[in-house]
Enzyme design. Sequence first.
Site, mmCIF file in Angstrom:
data_model
loop_
_atom_site.group_PDB
_atom_site.id
_atom_site.type_symbol
_atom_site.label_atom_id
_atom_site.label_comp_id
_atom_site.label_asym_id
_atom_site.label_seq_id
_atom_site.Cartn_x
_atom_site.Cartn_y
_atom_site.Cartn_z
ATOM 1 N N MET A 1 0.837 -1.186 0.000
ATOM 2 C CA MET A 1 0.000 0.000 0.000
ATOM 3 C C MET A 1 0.867 1.229 0.000
ATOM 4 O O MET A 1 1.795 1.341 0.768
ATOM 5 C CB MET A 1 -0.827 0.000 1.271
ATOM 6 C CG MET A 1 -1.733 1.181 1.371
ATOM 7 S SD MET A 1 -3.057 0.994 0.235
ATOM 8 C CE MET A 1 -3.483 -0.705 0.516
ATOM 9 N N CYS A 2 0.529 2.141 -0.870
ATOM 10 C CA CYS A 2 1.311 3.354 -0.904
ATOM 11 C C CYS A 2 0.358 4.539 -0.946
ATOM 12 O O CYS A 2 -0.821 4.393 -1.228
ATOM 13 C CB CYS A 2 2.203 3.393 -2.134
ATOM 14 S SG CYS A 2 3.303 1.976 -2.238
ATOM 15 N N GLY A 3 0.895 5.704 -0.655
ATOM 16 C CA GLY A 3 0.132 6.921 -0.815
ATOM 17 C C GLY A 3 0.751 7.702 -1.957
ATOM 18 O O GLY A 3 1.952 7.979 -1.941
ATOM 19 N N ARG A 31 -0.249 5.863 5.152
ATOM 20 C CA ARG A 31 -0.379 4.754 4.194
ATOM 21 C C ARG A 31 0.976 4.170 3.819
ATOM 22 O O ARG A 31 1.104 2.973 3.595
ATOM 23 C CB ARG A 31 -1.045 5.236 2.898
ATOM 24 C CG ARG A 31 -2.492 5.578 3.029
ATOM 25 C CD ARG A 31 -3.007 6.142 1.726
ATOM 26 N NE ARG A 31 -2.969 5.177 0.638
ATOM 27 C CZ ARG A 31 -3.956 4.345 0.354
ATOM 28 N NH1 ARG A 31 -5.049 4.360 1.079
ATOM 29 N NH2 ARG A 31 -3.853 3.498 -0.641
#
Length: 647
Positions: A1-3, A31
């Site tokens: 998961m990345c932002g 995140r």
Amino acid sequence: MCGICYILSFSVCPRVDDVLKGATFHCLTRRGPSSSHQLIKSVNDLGYHCLFLGQVLHLRGPLTPQPTEDKNSNIFLWNGEVFGGLHVGNMDNDTRVMLCHLSSCNSESEILSLFSSVQGPWAFIYYQATEHCLWFGRDFFGRRSLLWHFSSDLEKAFCLTSVSALVPEPNDYLWQEVPASGIFRIDLKTCAASKHVLLTWYPWKYATADYITKDISQDNVDEMANALPKFVSVVRSETGLSLIVPVAPLNRTLPISSAEHHCTVSTTTATAEDLQIFLSDGHRKKLVHQLIDALDKAVKKRVVCLPRCTDPSRTLTQAPKSSERRANVAILFSGGIDSMLLAVLADHHIPLEEPIDLLNVAFMMKSKNQQTGSGKTHIRQKLPSASLSCPEHSQTLDILNGALHSPFNVPDRITGRAGLKELEAINPSRTWNFVEINITLEELKEMRQQHITVLVQPLDTVLDDSIGCAVWFASRGIGFTNNNGEQPFTSMAKVVLTGMGADEQLAGYSRHRVRFKAHGLEGLVEELGMELSRISSRNLGRDDRIIGDHGKEARFPFLDEDVVSFLNSLPIWDKVDLTQPRGIGEKLILRAAAKELGLTASAVLPKRAMQFGCRIAKLENNNEKASDKCKRLQSLSTQNVAISLQE
Ligand SMILES: *[C@@H]1O[C@H](CO)[C@@H](O)[C@H](O)[C@H]1NC(C)=O
Ligand SMILES: *[C@@H]1O[C@H](CO)[C@@H](O)[C@H](O)[C@H]1NC(C)=O
Ligand SMILES: *[C@@H]1O[C@H](CO)[C@@H](O)[C@H](O)[C@H]1NC(C)=O
């Protein structure tokens, strides 16, 4: 998961400091805690400036900081997982692999065929330097969040972000989820000249010719355009190019004599014998095993390839005891059939010495005194009518209504504990961490205000609030286990499996029964076709924002492309039989699969919606409709942001 985040300006270079101080940056950091970078691209002679920002949660391969840039100055932000379609070796990072493929694309159609071939969840932003183009979008089901915002302010004309904490000014346009209806391109050169954002849209299209006309209509474009400010326009790509839908179309075949499938619903109680009858048909048994096979592969892809035993300070000989080890995988766990199946299949592929965390959330029930009078009838109304005729369930009701030892013994807690027993029987050597997450009204209110409200937006209904809060607390994973007496426990697993998508495909919701009663199988098939197409805007973007907030990644095995293709290929009568009672008829083929995998009582549990199972829906206001706008989300949002910005 990345932002991931992107800002387009037609006037000055976006100021990194402004962005980094904001509440949105704080949300993006949650995140992706592993790395944080920004990059500015200013093309002064053409009059556009871009800011790229990437927060990474590191899950596999070498850590690849984002944004990534190749030698031709193309820039890429990726919030996704390649689970198939492209080769990503065990030690590779998919961000690099994707950028590598993108760099070698020489035309629009090559870019489209790349995104058509990737299997897995994704949201991306790609700046193609030589063409002065920006590409972005979400996967077919919308399993990753991406929001957009347009403004007449030239300085921040257009923004994209995984999550936004900004509440728009009174006359401003709202943040919206980027529709998962295709991918988009912006020609930055043209837009800078006209100071007008023009989106070129490449829709998803089924490979089979029959579906083309149905999917692509001017209506879609108009609908999208209507939701946008006047100074933004959307056009279908002139070249007529599109993406190929990664799953097989829904089999809409109806039985020849539909009279046989009459809509009288039997009200007897579901038993495991009913599943035996279904399985006694050789053809059906074969289908059940094909489904198990597809689901098993889907779960496998999602639980292997995680950094395991990589702690260099430990050698194999001093490996910790199983009970001291940390789980890498957690499951949102109600003890219902979907979460039970995920647990059984995950057990097949996760190393035996590694525990599995089962996250079970309960919201405090009001005590009997507070609930006087109407309380009892209320619970009855919310429970399925079929289960009322069954003596065991009336008993459960009595427990719920009175003789409780703990205000947290909600329906999902009771089925969760029973599910744990089944799992322990199936694999006694595994450490199953059943995490009891007990939430009081005070904590709910506090966390909603501090965190959850901004994550749920731009969605805003009572249902979004209930599910958003329940999933946030469940996936946070802070509670108690009972393995050695009651002890505080925090789940550290970065991967969270959820059963999302099973009910939409296999008629799990009560609205499916309503539809079937009124419009028969044809109506039901139509409903199911519609459900998958709107799952992105109803659920998945929200759930991704909620779960991602803990620096964890939601994974959805029931929405694996091969699982969906298999289920879509079957005619409705091989999947569900709504003439059968609740607990059998809905998700029939899945129940048969559960039985084949050794599950017992959980295989015939009727579907219970999460907001009722964990009792959050009863905690604050009993007289709201799920589809009403939620006042608790609205009133809090401005206040909340004011606080975050002051910090
Ligand atoms: C993964 O990322 C690292 C760091 O950016 C890079 O050095 C490496 O080459 C990448 N691996 C692949 C296979 O692209
Ligand atoms: C959580 O709730 C369960 C009832 O489901 C109860 O047995 C347990 O003691 C509670 N734990 C805490 C710490 O409140
Ligand atoms: C739909 O189901 C029917 C009945 O099993 C089958 O004959 C047909 O081939 C299926 N169609 C597709 C496109 O899979």
